[in-house]
Write a protein that holds these residues in place. Structure first.
Motif, mmCIF file in Angstrom:
data_model
loop_
_atom_site.group_PDB
_atom_site.id
_atom_site.type_symbol
_atom_site.label_atom_id
_atom_site.label_comp_id
_atom_site.label_asym_id
_atom_site.label_seq_id
_atom_site.Cartn_x
_atom_site.Cartn_y
_atom_site.Cartn_z
ATOM 1 N N VAL A 25 38.582 49.062 32.684
ATOM 2 C CA VAL A 25 39.765 48.210 32.686
ATOM 3 C C VAL A 25 40.290 48.062 34.115
ATOM 4 C CG1 VAL A 25 42.110 47.882 31.800
ATOM 5 C CG2 VAL A 25 40.377 49.007 30.376
ATOM 6 N N VAL A 26 40.627 46.837 34.483
ATOM 7 C CA VAL A 26 41.239 46.568 35.781
ATOM 8 C C VAL A 26 42.602 45.929 35.551
ATOM 9 C CG1 VAL A 26 41.131 45.144 37.864
ATOM 10 C CG2 VAL A 26 39.091 46.350 37.065
ATOM 11 N N ILE A 27 43.612 46.457 36.237
ATOM 12 C CA ILE A 27 44.953 45.887 36.172
ATOM 13 C C ILE A 27 45.238 45.213 37.507
ATOM 14 C CG2 ILE A 27 47.405 46.351 35.845
ATOM 15 C CD1 ILE A 27 46.567 48.823 34.239
ATOM 16 N N ALA A 28 45.420 43.913 37.472
ATOM 17 C CA ALA A 28 45.713 43.133 38.673
ATOM 18 C C ALA A 28 47.204 42.834 38.683
ATOM 19 C CB ALA A 28 44.901 41.848 38.683
ATOM 20 N N ILE A 61 33.548 38.177 38.917
ATOM 21 C CA ILE A 61 33.257 39.603 38.757
ATOM 22 C C ILE A 61 33.471 40.037 37.307
ATOM 23 C CG2 ILE A 61 34.045 41.923 39.373
ATOM 24 C CD1 ILE A 61 34.579 40.854 42.179
ATOM 25 N N LYS A 62 34.529 39.521 36.709
ATOM 26 C CA LYS A 62 34.799 39.859 35.309
ATOM 27 C C LYS A 62 33.638 39.451 34.420
ATOM 28 C CE LYS A 62 37.178 38.173 31.343
ATOM 29 N NZ LYS A 62 37.825 36.984 30.789
ATOM 30 N N GLU A 63 33.125 38.255 34.636
ATOM 31 C CA GLU A 63 32.023 37.767 33.812
ATOM 32 C C GLU A 63 30.740 38.557 34.071
ATOM 33 O OE1 GLU A 63 32.087 35.602 31.332
ATOM 34 O OE2 GLU A 63 34.264 35.546 31.646
ATOM 35 N N SER A 64 30.464 38.863 35.330
ATOM 36 C CA SER A 64 29.203 39.544 35.655
ATOM 37 C C SER A 64 29.211 41.010 35.225
ATOM 38 C CB SER A 64 28.920 39.452 37.162
ATOM 39 O OG SER A 64 29.919 40.108 37.917
ATOM 40 N N LEU A 65 30.382 41.655 35.247
ATOM 41 C CA LEU A 65 30.456 43.081 34.916
ATOM 42 C C LEU A 65 30.962 43.346 33.506
ATOM 43 C CD1 LEU A 65 31.968 44.515 38.238
ATOM 44 C CD2 LEU A 65 29.564 44.278 37.597
ATOM 45 N N GLY A 66 31.531 42.317 32.881
ATOM 46 C CA GLY A 66 32.044 42.502 31.526
ATOM 47 C C GLY A 66 33.273 43.383 31.445
ATOM 48 N N ILE A 67 34.063 43.429 32.511
ATOM 49 C CA ILE A 67 35.248 44.279 32.514
ATOM 50 C C ILE A 67 36.398 43.630 31.745
ATOM 51 C CG2 ILE A 67 34.713 45.477 34.661
ATOM 52 C CD1 ILE A 67 36.545 43.538 36.109
ATOM 53 N N THR A 68 37.366 44.455 31.396
ATOM 54 C CA THR A 68 38.581 44.007 30.719
ATOM 55 C C THR A 68 39.695 43.952 31.754
ATOM 56 O OG1 THR A 68 37.828 45.095 28.697
ATOM 57 C CG2 THR A 68 40.167 44.542 28.830
ATOM 58 N N VAL A 69 40.489 42.889 31.733
ATOM 59 C CA VAL A 69 41.496 42.678 32.778
ATOM 60 C C VAL A 69 42.879 42.478 32.174
ATOM 61 C CG1 VAL A 69 42.216 41.225 34.722
ATOM 62 C CG2 VAL A 69 39.777 41.640 34.313
ATOM 63 N N LEU A 70 43.840 43.180 32.738
ATOM 64 C CA LEU A 70 45.252 42.914 32.461
ATOM 65 C C LEU A 70 45.813 42.282 33.729
ATOM 66 C CD1 LEU A 70 47.097 43.615 29.960
ATOM 67 C CD2 LEU A 70 48.122 45.343 31.422
ATOM 68 N N PHE A 71 46.191 41.018 33.657
ATOM 69 C CA PHE A 71 46.611 40.259 34.834
ATOM 70 C C PHE A 71 48.119 40.064 34.784
ATOM 71 C CE2 PHE A 71 47.274 36.736 37.648
ATOM 72 C CZ PHE A 71 46.314 36.885 38.625
ATOM 73 N N ILE A 72 48.819 40.706 35.717
ATOM 74 C CA ILE A 72 50.280 40.700 35.734
ATOM 75 C C ILE A 72 50.775 39.754 36.825
ATOM 76 C CG2 ILE A 72 52.329 42.118 36.178
ATOM 77 C CD1 ILE A 72 50.747 44.473 35.006
ATOM 78 N N SER A 73 51.653 38.819 36.450
ATOM 79 C CA SER A 73 52.138 37.857 37.432
ATOM 80 C C SER A 73 53.398 37.166 36.927
ATOM 81 C CB SER A 73 51.062 36.802 37.710
ATOM 82 O OG SER A 73 51.510 35.849 38.655
ATOM 83 N N HIS A 74 54.220 36.712 37.878
ATOM 84 C CA HIS A 74 55.356 35.859 37.531
ATOM 85 C C HIS A 74 54.967 34.388 37.628
ATOM 86 C CE1 HIS A 74 55.378 35.780 41.920
ATOM 87 N NE2 HIS A 74 56.041 34.638 41.824
ATOM 88 N N LEU A 76 37.012 34.631 42.520
ATOM 89 C CA LEU A 76 36.238 35.858 42.709
ATOM 90 C C LEU A 76 36.446 36.820 41.543
ATOM 91 C CD1 LEU A 76 34.546 37.846 44.417
ATOM 92 C CD2 LEU A 76 36.699 38.549 45.519
ATOM 93 N N LEU A 77 37.702 37.006 41.150
ATOM 94 C CA LEU A 77 37.997 37.920 40.048
ATOM 95 C C LEU A 77 37.332 37.446 38.753
ATOM 96 C CD1 LEU A 77 39.554 40.480 39.269
ATOM 97 C CD2 LEU A 77 41.499 39.017 38.681
ATOM 98 N N ALA A 78 37.364 36.135 38.506
ATOM 99 C CA ALA A 78 36.737 35.585 37.303
ATOM 100 C C ALA A 78 35.225 35.799 37.315
ATOM 101 C CB ALA A 78 37.062 34.097 37.187
#
Length: 257
Positions: A164-167, A189-202, A185-187
């Motif tokens: 899991v990666v929290i951005a 990497i997510k697709e190539s590694l199959g990681i789960t992402v929690l993307f925090i932003s305003h 880039l993040l997209a």
């Protein structure tokens, strides 16, 4: 293994007498990106800190890969925390100015025996993955631009291959053109590694671009959650509508007269 990669149930967090998160529930399926939006003070960063073990909950559970992080001993918890990594908002302040990039990444790989020569090939591979030349590993943080430092921060977060990666607001300090590069880039990497992402932003436009689902936080509570298409096209909560109407990318946005 079945079930969400990340599952938060009834999460309460308080700092002294101030309740910051109230009964937060969310689930992030494996390989998916969930965007967490809300204004400053809504509890977004506190949620991120709970998920990486920097802040303990007053109540509730945090489950990563089927393991409840609130119920482990310290040794197991330390091991489990390596499964969830944070990419920080300000990579410059999070990178030691006295360490080369190679030293920083070596320490992330092995905090006990952080030897650059042992991990040099691995470090070079990760720098290439984030679009940097491997020989740059011998430079110091001040020798890089803001966008390059964010790429280094992404490499540091991924080098131990977490689940899991929290951005956390990772594009907020970058120019618009550089933001787009980092999001792409993040997209990739997510697709190539199959990681789960929690993307925090305003920034709702950014969240819409990268997320599969959206969770809206208001004063520490989840007021709306669902697929990104539905939330943006047909928000049900007044606070979500207000956020969208205030966003320059929204059809409902109006400048004050």
């Amino acid at each position: 293994m079945t079930g969400p990669m990340v599952e938060v149930r009834g999460l309460d967090v308080a700092f002294g007498s101030v309740q910051v998160l109230h009964g937060v529930d969310l689930a992030v399926e494996r390989g998916r990106t969930v965007g967490v939006v809300g204004e400053s003070g809504s509890g977004k960063s506190t949620l991120a800190k709970v998920l990486v073990g920097e802040v303990g909950p007053a109540a509730g559970s945090v489950i990563v890969g089927g393991d409840d992080l609130t119920r482990h001993d310290r040794t197991t918890l330390r091991r489990q925390r390596r499964r969830t990594q944070m990419i920080p908002q300000d990579p410059y302040s999070s990178l030691s100015p006295r360490r080369t990039i190679a030293q920083t990444l070596a320490e992330a790989i092995d905090p006990v025996r952080a030897r650059v020569k042992t991990h040099e090939d691995q470090i070079a591979s990760w720098l290439s993955l984030v679009g940097l030349e491997p020989e740059m590993m011998h430079r110091y943080p001040h020798e890089f631009s803001g966008g390059q430092r964010q790429r280094i921060a992404i490499a540091r977060g991924l080098v131990i291959e977490p689940d899991v990666v929290i951005a956390d607001e990772i594009t907020s300090a970058l120019d618009v053109s550089v933001q787009a590069q980092i999001l792409d880039l993040l997209a990739e990497i997510k697709e190539s590694l199959g990681i789960t992402v929690l993307f925090i932003s305003h920034n709702l436009a950014v969240v819409q671009r990268v997320s599969d689902e959206v969770v809206v936080l208001y004063r520490g509570e989840v007021v709306e959650a669902g697929p990104v298409e539905r939330i943006y096209a047909d928000p049900q909560h007044w606070y979500t509508r207000r956020l969208l109407d205030a966003d320059p990318g929204s059809p409902g946005f109006r400048l004050a007269s």
